[in-house]
Design an enzyme around this catalytic site. Structure first.
Site, PDB file in Angstrom:
ATOM      1  N   ASP A  15      -4.489 -15.248 -12.307  1.00  0.00           N
ATOM      2  CA  ASP A  15      -4.449 -16.673 -11.969  1.00  0.00           C
ATOM      3  C   ASP A  15      -5.863 -17.220 -12.177  1.00  0.00           C
ATOM      4  O   ASP A  15      -6.726 -16.546 -12.758  1.00  0.00           O
ATOM      5  CB  ASP A  15      -3.908 -16.894 -10.552  1.00  0.00           C
ATOM      6  CG  ASP A  15      -4.855 -16.393  -9.473  1.00  0.00           C
ATOM      7  OD1 ASP A  15      -5.884 -15.757  -9.818  1.00  0.00           O
ATOM      8  OD2 ASP A  15      -4.583 -16.628  -8.277  1.00  0.00           O
ATOM      9  N   HIS A  16      -6.111 -18.434 -11.659  1.00  0.00           N
ATOM     10  CA  HIS A  16      -7.433 -19.060 -11.843  1.00  0.00           C
ATOM     11  C   HIS A  16      -8.545 -18.225 -11.215  1.00  0.00           C
ATOM     12  O   HIS A  16      -9.654 -18.159 -11.742  1.00  0.00           O
ATOM     13  CB  HIS A  16      -7.429 -20.464 -11.250  1.00  0.00           C
ATOM     14  CG  HIS A  16      -6.997 -20.509  -9.813  1.00  0.00           C
ATOM     15  ND1 HIS A  16      -5.681 -20.315  -9.428  1.00  0.00           N
ATOM     16  CD2 HIS A  16      -7.696 -20.676  -8.669  1.00  0.00           C
ATOM     17  CE1 HIS A  16      -5.588 -20.394  -8.122  1.00  0.00           C
ATOM     18  NE2 HIS A  16      -6.809 -20.599  -7.627  1.00  0.00           N
ATOM     19  N   GLY A  75      -5.913  -9.845  -5.318  1.00  0.00           N
ATOM     20  CA  GLY A  75      -5.049  -8.877  -5.994  1.00  0.00           C
ATOM     21  C   GLY A  75      -3.674  -8.781  -5.355  1.00  0.00           C
ATOM     22  O   GLY A  75      -2.734  -8.285  -5.988  1.00  0.00           O
ATOM     23  N   HIS A 105      -1.244  10.282  -9.083  1.00  0.00           N
ATOM     24  CA  HIS A 105      -0.142  10.462  -8.139  1.00  0.00           C
ATOM     25  C   HIS A 105       0.987   9.452  -8.319  1.00  0.00           C
ATOM     26  O   HIS A 105       2.136   9.766  -8.017  1.00  0.00           O
ATOM     27  CB  HIS A 105      -0.657  10.345  -6.693  1.00  0.00           C
ATOM     28  CG  HIS A 105      -1.510  11.519  -6.292  1.00  0.00           C
ATOM     29  ND1 HIS A 105      -1.889  11.743  -4.987  1.00  0.00           N
ATOM     30  CD2 HIS A 105      -2.074  12.518  -7.021  1.00  0.00           C
ATOM     31  CE1 HIS A 105      -2.633  12.848  -4.916  1.00  0.00           C
ATOM     32  NE2 HIS A 105      -2.769  13.322  -6.149  1.00  0.00           N
ATOM     33  N   ARG A 139       5.453  17.195  -8.377  1.00  0.00           N
ATOM     34  CA  ARG A 139       6.017  16.590  -7.157  1.00  0.00           C
ATOM     35  C   ARG A 139       5.867  15.075  -7.157  1.00  0.00           C
ATOM     36  O   ARG A 139       6.671  14.350  -6.543  1.00  0.00           O
ATOM     37  CB  ARG A 139       5.358  17.201  -5.919  1.00  0.00           C
ATOM     38  CG  ARG A 139       3.880  16.842  -5.730  1.00  0.00           C
ATOM     39  CD  ARG A 139       3.239  17.643  -4.616  1.00  0.00           C
ATOM     40  NE  ARG A 139       1.871  17.229  -4.329  1.00  0.00           N
ATOM     41  CZ  ARG A 139       0.808  17.563  -5.067  1.00  0.00           C
ATOM     42  NH1 ARG A 139       0.961  18.304  -6.143  1.00  0.00           N
ATOM     43  NH2 ARG A 139      -0.397  17.145  -4.721  1.00  0.00           N
ATOM     44  N   ARG A 143       8.638  11.846  -6.523  1.00  0.00           N
ATOM     45  CA  ARG A 143       8.405  10.740  -5.583  1.00  0.00           C
ATOM     46  C   ARG A 143       8.526   9.379  -6.274  1.00  0.00           C
ATOM     47  O   ARG A 143       9.156   8.462  -5.714  1.00  0.00           O
ATOM     48  CB  ARG A 143       7.026  10.916  -4.938  1.00  0.00           C
ATOM     49  CG  ARG A 143       7.011  12.126  -4.016  1.00  0.00           C
ATOM     50  CD  ARG A 143       5.618  12.561  -3.625  1.00  0.00           C
ATOM     51  NE  ARG A 143       5.685  13.809  -2.860  1.00  0.00           N
ATOM     52  CZ  ARG A 143       4.641  14.562  -2.579  1.00  0.00           C
ATOM     53  NH1 ARG A 143       3.426  14.228  -2.987  1.00  0.00           N
ATOM     54  NH2 ARG A 143       4.797  15.671  -1.874  1.00  0.00           N
TER      55      ARG A 143
HETATM   56  C1  RB5 Z   1      -5.892 -18.226  -5.015  1.00  0.00           C
HETATM   57  O1  RB5 Z   1      -6.641 -19.064  -4.206  1.00  0.00           O
HETATM   58  C2  RB5 Z   1      -5.545 -16.947  -4.261  1.00  0.00           C
HETATM   59  O2  RB5 Z   1      -4.683 -17.221  -3.212  1.00  0.00           O
HETATM   60  C3  RB5 Z   1      -4.942 -15.933  -5.211  1.00  0.00           C
HETATM   61  O3  RB5 Z   1      -5.819 -15.687  -6.253  1.00  0.00           O
HETATM   62  C4  RB5 Z   1      -4.635 -14.582  -4.618  1.00  0.00           C
HETATM   63  O4  RB5 Z   1      -5.708 -14.082  -3.894  1.00  0.00           O
HETATM   64  C5  RB5 Z   1      -3.352 -14.491  -3.902  1.00  0.00           C
HETATM   65  O5  RB5 Z   1      -2.918 -13.406  -3.480  1.00  0.00           O
END
Ligand code: RB5
Length: 152
Positions: A15-16, A75, A105, A139, A143
């Site tokens: 995203d941005h 993330g 893993h 293993r 999983r």
């Molecule tokens: C964007 O502001 C932010 O919410 C997005 O990049 C992310 O961290 C969301 O999980």
């Protein structure tokens, strides 16, 4: 040993909040002769991470790309979205040992990074680790075979 597959580009999305890091990693991949396909976003205008994560995951499910690298601010949002896809194992990682274990893993097929909490140099080390670490199988194969939602 590289996990890259002959003829398949690495899938990228953000995203941005992850846009600048994605641009830096595109240059890094290019410098190493690694092909990629960028599923967006394509500038730093505020946007919604699912719009790009779904495109990226769907291309991987169609076997058009492998593996993937994704990032948003933490993330979390982009990883949650990617992992809605049955063929995707997206691992949120913030240091190389976690990346290594996600490959060994979990056979993670998308590396997810928290762009607002790591440096570009840290991200490059994680990308190297991700691309160079094979899955251990054994293993761990049993999983990961249990991960998909069998009720679908
Ligand atoms: C964007 O502001 C932010 O919410 C997005 O990049 C992310 O961290 C969301 O999980």
């Amino acid at each position: 040993m590289s996990i890259l597959k002959e003829g398949l580009p690495v899938a990228l999305c953000s995203d941005h909040a992850g846009y600048e890091l994605k641009e830096q990693l595109k240059q890094y991949l290019c410098d190493h002769g690694i092909p990629y396909k960028d599923f967006g976003t394509y500038d730093s205008t505020s946007c919604d991470y699912p719009d790009f994560a779904h495109l990226c995951a769907a291309a991987m499910e169609r076997h058009e790309c492998y593996p993937g690298i994704a990032m948003c601010g933490t993330g979390n949002g982009i990883a949650m979205t990617l992992n809605k896809h049955q063929a995707i194992r997206a691992a949120l990682c913030w240091q190389p040992d976690i990346v290594r274990l996600a490959r060994e893993h979990n056979d993670a097929n998308i590396l997810v990074m928290p762009a607002r909490f790591i440096t570009v140099e840290e991200a490059k080390v994680m990308v190297d680790t991700f691309l160079d670490t094979p899955f251990e199988g054994g293993r761990h194969q049993r999983r990961i075979d249990k991960i998909p939602n069998l009720k679908r």
